[in-house]
Write a protein that holds these residues in place. Structure first.
Motif, PDB file in Angstrom:
ATOM      1  N   SER A 345       0.941  -1.350  -0.103  1.00 31.17           N
ATOM      2  CA  SER A 345      -0.040  -0.010  -0.044  1.00 31.17           C
ATOM      3  C   SER A 345       0.857   1.347   0.069  1.00 31.17           C
ATOM      4  CB  SER A 345      -1.131   0.059   1.260  1.00 31.17           C
ATOM      5  OG  SER A 345      -1.656   1.084   1.360  1.00 31.17           O
ATOM      6  N   ASP A 346       0.416   2.289  -0.825  1.00 30.44           N
ATOM      7  CA  ASP A 346       1.258   3.514  -0.940  1.00 30.44           C
ATOM      8  C   ASP A 346       0.811   4.740  -0.093  1.00 30.44           C
ATOM      9  OD1 ASP A 346      -1.122   3.579  -2.202  1.00 30.44           O
ATOM     10  OD2 ASP A 346      -0.713   5.370  -3.408  1.00 30.44           O
ATOM     11  N   THR A 347      -0.418   4.430   0.680  1.00 25.29           N
ATOM     12  CA  THR A 347      -0.904   5.261   1.571  1.00 25.29           C
ATOM     13  C   THR A 347      -0.161   5.896   2.760  1.00 25.29           C
ATOM     14  OG1 THR A 347      -3.100   4.024   1.427  1.00 25.29           O
ATOM     15  CG2 THR A 347      -3.004   5.939   3.124  1.00 25.29           C
ATOM     16  N   HIS A 348       0.712   5.305   3.422  1.00 31.25           N
ATOM     17  CA  HIS A 348       1.505   5.630   4.572  1.00 31.25           C
ATOM     18  C   HIS A 348       2.563   6.654   3.917  1.00 31.25           C
ATOM     19  CE1 HIS A 348       4.294   5.658   7.794  1.00 31.25           C
ATOM     20  NE2 HIS A 348       5.200   5.257   6.945  1.00 31.25           N
ATOM     21  N   PHE A 349       3.200   6.198   2.817  1.00 27.48           N
ATOM     22  CA  PHE A 349       4.216   7.058   2.131  1.00 27.48           C
ATOM     23  C   PHE A 349       3.599   8.435   1.596  1.00 27.48           C
ATOM     24  CE2 PHE A 349       5.686   2.856   2.040  1.00 27.48           C
ATOM     25  CZ  PHE A 349       7.214   2.903   2.579  1.00 27.48           C
ATOM     26  N   ARG A 350       2.311   8.204   0.945  1.00 28.89           N
ATOM     27  CA  ARG A 350       1.739   9.551   0.480  1.00 28.89           C
ATOM     28  C   ARG A 350       1.539  10.668   1.557  1.00 28.89           C
ATOM     29  NH1 ARG A 350       0.264   9.150  -4.802  1.00 28.89           N
ATOM     30  NH2 ARG A 350       0.022   7.122  -5.850  1.00 28.89           N
ATOM     31  N   SER A 351       1.488  10.072   2.784  1.00 25.77           N
ATOM     32  CA  SER A 351       1.109  10.932   3.922  1.00 25.77           C
ATOM     33  C   SER A 351       2.427  11.336   4.616  1.00 25.77           C
ATOM     34  CB  SER A 351       0.076  10.434   5.052  1.00 25.77           C
ATOM     35  OG  SER A 351       0.651   9.209   5.545  1.00 25.77           O
ATOM     36  N   THR A 352       3.332  10.722   4.654  1.00 25.95           N
ATOM     37  CA  THR A 352       4.763  11.103   5.348  1.00 25.95           C
ATOM     38  C   THR A 352       5.714  11.459   4.453  1.00 25.95           C
ATOM     39  OG1 THR A 352       5.286   8.597   5.184  1.00 25.95           O
ATOM     40  CG2 THR A 352       4.025   9.245   7.221  1.00 25.95           C
ATOM     41  N   LEU A 353       5.956  11.069   3.174  1.00 27.90           N
ATOM     42  CA  LEU A 353       7.021  11.565   2.594  1.00 27.90           C
ATOM     43  C   LEU A 353       6.851  12.834   1.812  1.00 27.90           C
ATOM     44  CD1 LEU A 353       8.388   8.335   0.717  1.00 27.90           C
ATOM     45  CD2 LEU A 353       9.515   9.724   2.536  1.00 27.90           C
ATOM     46  N   LYS A 354       7.885  13.772   2.157  1.00 28.96           N
ATOM     47  CA  LYS A 354       7.449  15.080   1.433  1.00 28.96           C
ATOM     48  C   LYS A 354       8.686  15.332   0.480  1.00 28.96           C
ATOM     49  CE  LYS A 354       4.489  15.600   4.830  1.00 28.96           C
ATOM     50  NZ  LYS A 354       3.124  15.800   4.583  1.00 28.96           N
ATOM     51  N   GLU A 355       9.538  14.630   0.476  1.00 33.21           N
ATOM     52  CA  GLU A 355      10.632  14.811  -0.569  1.00 33.21           C
ATOM     53  C   GLU A 355      10.031  14.301  -1.941  1.00 33.21           C
ATOM     54  OE1 GLU A 355      14.774  13.937   0.296  1.00 33.21           O
ATOM     55  OE2 GLU A 355      13.867  13.117   2.303  1.00 33.21           O
ATOM     56  N   LYS A 356      10.744  14.520  -3.118  1.00 29.90           N
ATOM     57  CA  LYS A 356      10.656  14.249  -4.237  1.00 29.90           C
ATOM     58  C   LYS A 356      10.095  12.832  -4.614  1.00 29.90           C
ATOM     59  CE  LYS A 356      12.220  14.385  -9.290  1.00 29.90           C
ATOM     60  NZ  LYS A 356      13.298  14.747 -10.206  1.00 29.90           N
ATOM     61  N   CYS A 357       9.062  12.125  -4.941  1.00 35.86           N
ATOM     62  CA  CYS A 357       8.868  11.011  -4.935  1.00 35.86           C
ATOM     63  C   CYS A 357       7.994  10.524  -6.101  1.00 35.86           C
ATOM     64  CB  CYS A 357       8.082  10.490  -3.534  1.00 35.86           C
ATOM     65  SG  CYS A 357       7.679   8.846  -3.382  1.00 35.86           S
ATOM     66  N   ASN A 358       8.436   9.281  -6.839  1.00 33.17           N
ATOM     67  CA  ASN A 358       7.537   8.720  -7.860  1.00 33.17           C
ATOM     68  C   ASN A 358       7.002   7.575  -7.333  1.00 33.17           C
ATOM     69  OD1 ASN A 358       8.380  10.932  -9.427  1.00 33.17           O
ATOM     70  ND2 ASN A 358       9.555   9.493 -10.735  1.00 33.17           N
ATOM     71  N   TYR A 359       5.586   7.225  -7.534  1.00 29.11           N
ATOM     72  CA  TYR A 359       4.872   6.101  -7.447  1.00 29.11           C
ATOM     73  C   TYR A 359       4.311   5.135  -8.345  1.00 29.11           C
ATOM     74  CZ  TYR A 359       3.978   8.586  -2.917  1.00 29.11           C
ATOM     75  OH  TYR A 359       4.197   9.181  -1.668  1.00 29.11           O
ATOM     76  N   PHE A 360       4.639   3.954  -8.327  1.00 28.12           N
ATOM     77  CA  PHE A 360       4.253   2.904  -9.363  1.00 28.12           C
ATOM     78  C   PHE A 360       3.425   1.714  -8.947  1.00 28.12           C
ATOM     79  CE2 PHE A 360       8.665   4.852  -9.885  1.00 28.12           C
ATOM     80  CZ  PHE A 360       8.656   5.301 -11.087  1.00 28.12           C
ATOM     81  N   LYS A 361       2.437   1.641  -9.565  1.00 30.21           N
ATOM     82  CA  LYS A 361       1.315   0.623  -9.228  1.00 30.21           C
ATOM     83  C   LYS A 361       1.871  -0.678 -10.200  1.00 30.21           C
ATOM     84  CE  LYS A 361      -3.293  -0.925  -8.063  1.00 30.21           C
ATOM     85  NZ  LYS A 361      -4.697  -0.272  -7.962  1.00 30.21           N
ATOM     86  N   ILE A 362       2.120  -1.694  -9.485  1.00 29.38           N
ATOM     87  CA  ILE A 362       2.451  -2.708 -10.431  1.00 29.38           C
ATOM     88  C   ILE A 362       1.140  -3.954 -10.290  1.00 29.38           C
ATOM     89  CG2 ILE A 362       4.127  -4.654 -10.765  1.00 29.38           C
ATOM     90  CD1 ILE A 362       5.382  -1.789 -10.831  1.00 29.38           C
ATOM     91  N   GLU A 363       0.802  -4.261 -11.634  1.00 28.87           N
ATOM     92  CA  GLU A 363      -0.401  -5.471 -11.834  1.00 28.87           C
ATOM     93  C   GLU A 363       0.199  -6.136 -12.909  1.00 28.87           C
ATOM     94  OE1 GLU A 363      -4.615  -3.442 -10.596  1.00 28.87           O
ATOM     95  OE2 GLU A 363      -3.715  -2.513 -12.270  1.00 28.87           O
ATOM     96  N   ASP A 364       0.196  -7.344 -12.452  1.00 28.38           N
ATOM     97  CA  ASP A 364       0.615  -8.533 -13.417  1.00 28.38           C
ATOM     98  C   ASP A 364       1.694  -8.114 -14.442  1.00 28.38           C
ATOM     99  OD1 ASP A 364       0.221 -11.039 -14.671  1.00 28.38           O
ATOM    100  OD2 ASP A 364      -1.331 -10.202 -16.008  1.00 28.38           O
ATOM    101  N   GLY A 365       2.869  -7.779 -13.712  1.00 31.75           N
ATOM    102  CA  GLY A 365       4.119  -7.354 -14.556  1.00 31.75           C
ATOM    103  C   GLY A 365       3.952  -5.986 -15.203  1.00 31.75           C
ATOM    104  N   ARG A 366       2.943  -5.112 -15.142  1.00 30.92           N
ATOM    105  CA  ARG A 366       2.839  -4.133 -15.674  1.00 30.92           C
ATOM    106  C   ARG A 366       2.976  -2.615 -14.730  1.00 30.92           C
ATOM    107  NH1 ARG A 366      -1.208  -6.887 -18.160  1.00 30.92           N
ATOM    108  NH2 ARG A 366      -2.896  -5.880 -16.921  1.00 30.92           N
ATOM    109  N   ALA A 367       3.811  -1.656 -15.112  1.00 29.75           N
ATOM    110  CA  ALA A 367       3.794  -0.410 -14.181  1.00 29.75           C
ATOM    111  C   ALA A 367       3.339   0.679 -14.603  1.00 29.75           C
ATOM    112  CB  ALA A 367       5.406  -0.337 -13.839  1.00 29.75           C
ATOM    113  N   ALA A 368       2.209   1.038 -13.740  1.00 23.14           N
ATOM    114  CA  ALA A 368       1.652   2.530 -14.044  1.00 23.14           C
ATOM    115  C   ALA A 368       2.227   3.526 -13.240  1.00 23.14           C
ATOM    116  CB  ALA A 368       0.130   2.379 -13.894  1.00 23.14           C
ATOM    117  N   GLY A 369       2.783   4.653 -13.687  1.00 24.39           N
ATOM    118  CA  GLY A 369       3.569   5.509 -12.806  1.00 24.39           C
ATOM    119  C   GLY A 369       2.916   6.609 -12.725  1.00 24.39           C
ATOM    120  N   GLU A 370       3.120   7.440 -11.452  1.00 26.77           N
ATOM    121  CA  GLU A 370       2.486   8.766 -11.040  1.00 26.77           C
ATOM    122  C   GLU A 370       3.893   9.661 -10.761  1.00 26.77           C
ATOM    123  OE1 GLU A 370      -0.416   8.795  -8.275  1.00 26.77           O
ATOM    124  OE2 GLU A 370      -0.939   6.789  -8.601  1.00 26.77           O
ATOM    125  N   PHE A 371       3.920  10.678 -11.374  1.00 28.84           N
ATOM    126  CA  PHE A 371       5.440  11.466 -11.123  1.00 28.84           C
ATOM    127  C   PHE A 371       4.754  13.005 -10.639  1.00 28.84           C
ATOM    128  CE2 PHE A 371       5.722   9.131 -15.263  1.00 28.84           C
ATOM    129  CZ  PHE A 371       6.771   8.004 -14.680  1.00 28.84           C
TER     130      PHE A 371
END
Length: 371
Positions: A345-371
């Motif tokens: 789950s990315d929830t904890h990091f979205r609320s605590t990480l203030k520095e530059k951060c990219n998020y990638f949701k992985i589903e069945d060997g595919r990556a969807a990124g949010e920058f």
């Protein structure tokens, strides 16, 4: 040291994955079994030349395919480098740096430094000498390619010597040829011992500084190299060679009966102590977790000390294994390090990480990124 991007083709369950990374934090999240760890595995393979999960490259190929390819685009000491690793079934792994083929795996070392931290790292404490040697050998090989070549040479010499030991049983006259293999083995063993001794001394000091802070100075950690035949920690190279040859000669009858070389760096160990006592025997689960955390952060500092480059840090599902205090300690200790974190789950990091951060949701060997 920064990994700018990663391209995976038929690697594990990734058919065609292309990812652009943040130079600070990269959160790779999703359900279990979707391919999160495979991304870290690919980065680690580009640094060390091997997977941390299997010794068989064929197991890294996507089901139904006959090859895989990894491309990592890296910035090292201000210079761009493309690390390209390919493997075809039943063929030797092919590695290129900036499209130039490498003839030896050791030439890969130093192009990318990486520290991996996963729940399995508790094996460093809990299991046998092989896990502790592996931990030290991988780090040493990254910062000192000559050490990697020494390990390869020792493995070849041991193979030849062990074959000779087995042959002597049926042809005793072959024992006259053992001296040359003893000398060859002792020469490379001396180099390995000296490197391991220096490594353990440096890592132990760095880990002590980390561990005192983590435990509010209640515990002193030690990571001591335990050579299986050397009694004097100040022994020089020539002394080590002479001592080891003497031990090999003394143990010859036993080794012939066993069919293998029973003493040497391939059977050495490291003692992990807390306040002078064995962590494996007397340490609690919490103490063992804290010790491994201190060693891993010390590993980052050691690589920087030796290379003037911070490694990338790969955190594979470890945050759930650490309490809030240890999580905070870890995050506070990696201010200069590009970090990759896998989690469900990315929830904890979205609320605590203030520095530059990219998020990638992985589903069945595919990556969807949010920058």
């Amino acid at each position: 040291m920064i990994v700018k991007s990663l391209d995976l083709e038929n690697f594990r369950n990734h058919k065609d994955t292309k990812i652009l990374f943040s130079d600070r934090f990269n959160i790779i999240y999703g359900d279990n079994g979707q391919g999160k760890t495979n991304i870290l595995e690919a980065i680690y393979l580009c640094a060390s030349g091997r997977s941390h999960r299997t010794s068989k490259d064929s197991e890294l190929i996507r089901f139904g395919c006959n090859s895989y390819n990894i491309k990592a685009f890296v910035v090292n000491s201000g210079l761009d480098r493309e690390i390209d690793i390919s493997y075809f079934n039943d063929q030797k792994k092919q590695i290129k740096i900036n499209e130039i083929p490498l003839n030896k795996l050791g030439a890969l070392m130093g192009n990318l430094y990486a520290v991996l931290f996963s729940p399995e790292d508790l094996f460093i404490v809990k299991q046998g000498p092989m896990e502790r040697r592996r931990f030290a050998d991988i780090t040493l090989s990254q910062i000192k390619p000559s050490y990697f070549y020494d390990l390869q040479l020792m493995a070849k010499i041991l193979k030849q010597r062990n074959m000779l030991l087995k042959s002597i049983n049926t042809n005793p006259s072959l024992a006259d040829t053992m001296e040359i293999w003893n000398i060859k083995l002792a020469e490379v063993a001396a180099s390995i011992i000296i490197s391991r001794r220096k490594f353990s001394e440096t890592l132990s000091k760095l880990a002590q500084n980390q561990h005192k802070y983590l435990t509010v100075e209640k515990e002193i950690i030690s990571f001591n190299y335990n050579c299986s035949f050397q009694g004097n920690d100040d022994s020089k190279r020539e002394e080590l060679i002479e001592n080891y040859v003497r031990i090999l000669e003394k143990n010859l009858t036993r080794d012939i009966a066993l069919g293998y070389t029973s003493v040497g760096p391939h059977r050495d160990d490291y003692d992990i102590l807390i306040n002078g006592k064995s962590l494996k025997t007397y340490g609690s689960q919490g103490q063992q977790r804290s010790a491994v955390l201190s060693l891993k952060i010390a590993e980052i500092e050691l690589i920087y000390k030796e290379t003037e480059e911070y490694p990338v840090l790969l955190l594979d599902d470890v945050m759930s294994e650490l309490d809030d205090n240890r999580q905070k300690y870890l995050m506070d200790s990696i201010t200069n390090v590009q970090t990759f974190i896998t989690c469900t789950s990315d929830t904890h990091f979205r609320s605590t990480l203030k520095e530059k951060c990219n998020y990638f949701k992985i589903e069945d060997g595919r990556a969807a990124g949010e920058f």
